[in-house]
Design an enzyme around this catalytic site. Structure first.
Site: not given
Ligand code: PPS
Length: 288
Positions: A45, A100, A130
């Site tokens: 996340k 991870h 998240s």
């Molecule tokens: S995972 O399950 O570990 O693969 O999740 P991960 O991709 O690491 O994290 C998901 C969060 O990243 C946000 N996200 C973004 N935020 C801003 N801009 C962009 N382009 C973007 N892409 C992914 C996603 O919305 C999740 O955060 P939250 O706070 O839940 O919105």
């Protein structure tokens, strides 16, 4: 106690069984890292999906075809997950790979290679918010309970990939020298173009200003949210219910303020600060 039907335990880490198996972890252990492989390593996340969108076009001269036609899990696969064995050996080099894993659980060949790593950190308070929503929408993860209950699990490491502090500290490795670059999710939010320019420099690559602009535009939250290849709507609803909470949920910094009471904030901050003591790492959010 973690749910044995949902998770397996690997060197003390809880891993969701839906995408991890004895075989996938054997594959990781025997994996032959190539010198031109590029890893994006994250605690869950913290920006993994974002890096799966960013790295392929930066590595292939700005071509957006792969991010428009290949799901993120096949375009930049997780080293530890079951898809890796099916797709990684067929990916053209330079390969973008995500993980991870904690540092000491990387495959032996990683330590002998020159492969580069981009380590992405996010404010753990936003990570947990998240993750809390992710646990509500993903049927292959334990029910998180209340936010307070989930915070206790998170702080004691009884969540997938264990403690945030252990993960972050494990990757503070001066011996990696110029093989590792540290960025934060918050920096990407503030100045995506600037961070992508730094990544290009780190990787020894160049893009024209127009190509870089196109990649930056493609990787905005708004545009990724509508990209079927990255927004997880291809996953059947029984596994991920985007109606309960979309995978690409809010994409902001500071949402934690809507979830933490002052008491919970004080407790969370104290535990994290205690565990990070002596590590000399300063994050932008430490000053908040
Ligand atoms: S995972 O399950 O570990 O693969 O999740 P991960 O991709 O690491 O994290 C998901 C969060 O990243 C946000 N996200 C973004 N935020 C801003 N801009 C962009 N382009 C973007 N892409 C992914 C996603 O919305 C999740 O955060 P939250 O706070 O839940 O919105």
């Amino acid at each position: 106690m973690a749910d044995n039907d949902l998770y397996m335990v690997y060197h003390g880490l809880l891993l969701p069984k839906i995408v991890h198996s004895e075989e996938s972890l054997k594959y990781l252990e025997n994996f032959q890292v190539k010198d031109d492989d590029v890893f994006a390593v994250t605690y869950p996340k913290s920006g993994t999906t974002w890096m799966q969108e960013i790295l392929p076009p930066l590595l292939n001269g700005g071509d957006l075809t792969s991010v428009e036609t290949i799901p993120n899990w096949d375009r930049a696969p997780w080293l530890e997950e079951t898809r890796a064995a099916l797709v990684l050996d067929k990916l053209p080099s330079p390969r973008a790979i995500v993980s991870h894993m904690h540092y000491h659980l990387m495959p032996p060949s990683f330590f002998k290679s020159k492969a580069k790593v981009i380590y992405v950190t996010r404010n753990p308070k936003d990570v947990i918010v998240s993750s809390f929503h992710f646990h509500q929408m993903a049927s292959f993860l334990e029910d998180p309970g209340t936010f307070e209950e989930f915070t206790d699990k998170f702080l004691s490491g009884k969540v997938f990939f264990a403690k945030w502090t252990d993960h972050v500290k494990s990757w503070q490795k001066p011996e990696l020298g110029d093989r590792i670059m540290y960025i934060t999710y918050e920096e990407m939010l503030q100045d995506l173009r600037g961070v992508l320019s730094r990544i290009l420099k780190f990787l020894g690559r160049e893009l024209s200003a127009e190509a870089l602009d196109r990649v930056v535009d493609h990787c905005t939250f708004k545009n990724m949210k509508t990209n079927k290849m990255s927004n997880y709507t291809l996953v059947p609803q029984e596994f991920m219910d985007n109606k309960k909470s979309p995978f690409l949920r809010k994409g902001i910094a500071g949402d934690w303020k809507n979830y933490f009471s002052p008491e919970l904030d004080a407790k969370f901050t104290a535990v994290i600060q205690e565990e990070m003591k002596g590590s000399n790492i300063r994050f932008p959010w430490d000053e908040e």
